[in-house]
Design a protein around this motif. Structure first.
Motif, mmCIF file in Angstrom:
data_model
loop_
_atom_site.group_PDB
_atom_site.id
_atom_site.type_symbol
_atom_site.label_atom_id
_atom_site.label_comp_id
_atom_site.label_asym_id
_atom_site.label_seq_id
_atom_site.Cartn_x
_atom_site.Cartn_y
_atom_site.Cartn_z
ATOM 1 N N TYR A 161 2.297 -18.777 6.980
ATOM 2 C CA TYR A 161 1.950 -17.174 6.921
ATOM 3 C C TYR A 161 3.007 -16.206 6.854
ATOM 4 O O TYR A 161 4.146 -16.709 7.384
ATOM 5 N N ASN B 154 -10.903 -12.894 16.849
ATOM 6 C CA ASN B 154 -10.290 -13.050 15.592
ATOM 7 C C ASN B 154 -10.987 -12.386 14.316
ATOM 8 O O ASN B 154 -12.222 -12.350 14.540
ATOM 9 N N THR C 114 -15.728 -14.625 16.209
ATOM 10 C CA THR C 114 -14.693 -14.640 15.073
ATOM 11 C C THR C 114 -15.701 -13.788 14.107
ATOM 12 O O THR C 114 -16.685 -14.097 13.502
ATOM 13 N N PHE D 264 -11.016 -12.693 10.024
ATOM 14 C CA PHE D 264 -10.283 -13.249 8.852
ATOM 15 C C PHE D 264 -10.878 -12.382 7.655
ATOM 16 O O PHE D 264 -12.167 -11.959 7.573
ATOM 17 N N ALA E 228 -1.893 -15.250 4.683
ATOM 18 C CA ALA E 228 -1.730 -16.789 4.394
ATOM 19 C C ALA E 228 -0.841 -16.703 3.138
ATOM 20 O O ALA E 228 -0.942 -15.807 2.083
ATOM 21 N N ASN F 238 -8.750 -24.568 10.844
ATOM 22 C CA ASN F 238 -7.074 -25.572 10.800
ATOM 23 C C ASN F 238 -6.233 -24.523 10.198
ATOM 24 O O ASN F 238 -5.963 -24.570 9.002
ATOM 25 N N PRO F 239 -5.616 -23.653 11.084
ATOM 26 C CA PRO F 239 -4.507 -22.888 10.816
ATOM 27 C C PRO F 239 -3.420 -23.335 10.141
ATOM 28 O O PRO F 239 -2.713 -22.958 9.315
ATOM 29 N N SER F 240 -3.143 -24.780 10.227
ATOM 30 C CA SER F 240 -2.125 -25.442 9.755
ATOM 31 C C SER F 240 -2.235 -25.674 8.295
ATOM 32 O O SER F 240 -1.116 -25.902 7.554
ATOM 33 N N ILE G 61 -9.037 -21.889 7.041
ATOM 34 C CA ILE G 61 -7.928 -21.890 7.584
ATOM 35 C C ILE G 61 -8.172 -21.201 9.253
ATOM 36 O O ILE G 61 -7.348 -21.433 10.245
ATOM 37 N N MET G 62 -9.404 -20.583 9.390
ATOM 38 C CA MET G 62 -9.706 -20.408 10.866
ATOM 39 C C MET G 62 -9.957 -21.837 11.599
ATOM 40 O O MET G 62 -9.256 -21.849 12.888
ATOM 41 N N LYS H 61 -1.473 -10.804 9.503
ATOM 42 C CA LYS H 61 -0.900 -12.162 9.206
ATOM 43 C C LYS H 61 -1.561 -12.784 7.849
ATOM 44 O O LYS H 61 -2.903 -12.891 7.858
ATOM 45 N N THR I 229 -6.346 -11.770 10.143
ATOM 46 C CA THR I 229 -5.519 -12.831 9.307
ATOM 47 C C THR I 229 -6.236 -12.860 8.104
ATOM 48 O O THR I 229 -7.472 -12.711 7.703
#
Ligand code: RIB
Ligand code: CA
Length: 310
Positions: free
Chosen positions: A254, A145, A119, A147, A287, A248-250, A245-246, A285, A184
């Motif tokens: 988004y 990914n 990532t 970010f 946030a 824990n995306p929740s 957020i990487m 994507k 993201t």
């Protein structure tokens, strides 16, 4: 799950805090730091990254000096009143430390070595990231990914009335990245909520590895925010958000849209998306909202090594 992270940054205070988080987070393995101009010069950001690694006893991690200037050809300004004279608050590292300073093509080796597990996190101007992507397109297609901390959507900027500092600092590279690479994004909309309040600051300053460093690093930043933004309960640490957020995306909700970046005129650095009800889904994507309480809890848990989330 382990996240293998190549960090592009410009330490700078919140970048330094993000490096410490990456080092401490039980679910992150920091595989390299790419340093560029931004909050400070390229040379100073490189020294500062090496300084943090030395404090952590992690000087084996590669540090890769990269971009010294923006493709937008702006003269960079520095912000000693925010980040301190050398970018680390009251700390002024005098020289570089025996470490693992390597050349730009190390990025390609890291991309190849970690392949689909890697990532990329970008916390500064996107000049070096755009350069690497332009050179190593095939290797980038394997990256897991990307970010990015950058942009401001329908809210005031922090560098100009409409532009966030990282995108403003090299709007040409930001436009290139957002056009061609799926990412993201943690924009100011959410990163401005990563506010560390006095009780959390007090706990961080007693951290077993980084306590005294954090105390010295934050001194100038806290004072700046107390004077300029007294309505806030503490300073925002923007650059920790993409890492959190990487893992824990929740933590966030988004929206997915294509992003246009204004590269000329008064609105340079403004990030624009189409949010009309019938507008198409796009490749970035973004946030959009964040659970501030959980974000700060995840941050503290990770810093003190008892993270058990996402
Ligand atoms: O806008 C916030 C960003 O600008 C952060 O990355 C911070 O380090 C500053 O450069
Ligand atoms: Ca930064």
């Amino acid at each position: 799950m382990k996240h293998y992270v190549l960090l592009f940054c410009d330490p700078g205070i919140d970048d330094a805090m993000a490096i410490m988080l990456a080092i401490m987070h039980p679910q992150i393995e920091l595989v390299g730091i790419v340093t560029s101009y931004g909050n400070v010069t390229k040379n100073q950001s490189t020294i500062n990254a090496e300084y943090i690694l030395k404090v952590a006893g992690m000087s084996h991690i590669p540090v890769i000096p990269a971009a010294f200037r923006s493709f937008s050809a702006f003269e960079e300004v520095s912000y000693p009143e925010i980040h301190g004279v050398a970018g680390l608050g009251s700390i002024v590292p005098e020289h570089h430390f025996p470490g693992n300073r390597l050349g730009f093509d190390t990025i390609r080796s890291i991309l190849t070595t970690y392949n689909r597990q890697l990532t990329i996190i970008e916390l500064g101007r996107m000049t070096a990231l755009a350069s690497a992507f332009n050179l190593y397109e095939n290797e980038f297609s394997q990256v897991k990914n990307v970010f990015i901390m950058g942009g401001a959507f329908f809210i005031p900027g922090n560098r100009t009335p409409v532009a966030e500092a990282n995108v403003y600092g090299d709007s040409v590279s930001a436009r290139f990245i957002f056009r061609f690479l799926q990412t993201t994004i943690a924009p100011l909309n959410v990163t401005s909520q990563a506010i560390i309040t006095p009780p959390l600051i007090q706990r961080l300053t007693s951290h077993p590895t980084f306590g005294s460093t954090i105390q010295a690093i934050l001194s100038v930043y806290i004072k700046y925010y107390q004077e300029k933004h007294p309505q806030l309960s503490g300073p925002p640490i923007h650059d920790i958000v993409p890492l959190l957020i990487m893992v824990n995306p929740s933590l966030a909700t988004y929206v997915s849209r294509n992003i246009e970046v204004i590269t000329m005129g008064e609105a340079t650095g403004m990030t624009v998306i189409d949010l009309r009800p019938d507008s198409p889904i796009g490749q970035q994507k973004i946030a959009w909202t964040i659970n501030q309480k959980q974000l700060l809890q995840d941050y503290e848990n990770a810093m003190f090594g008892f993270y058990a989330g996402g």
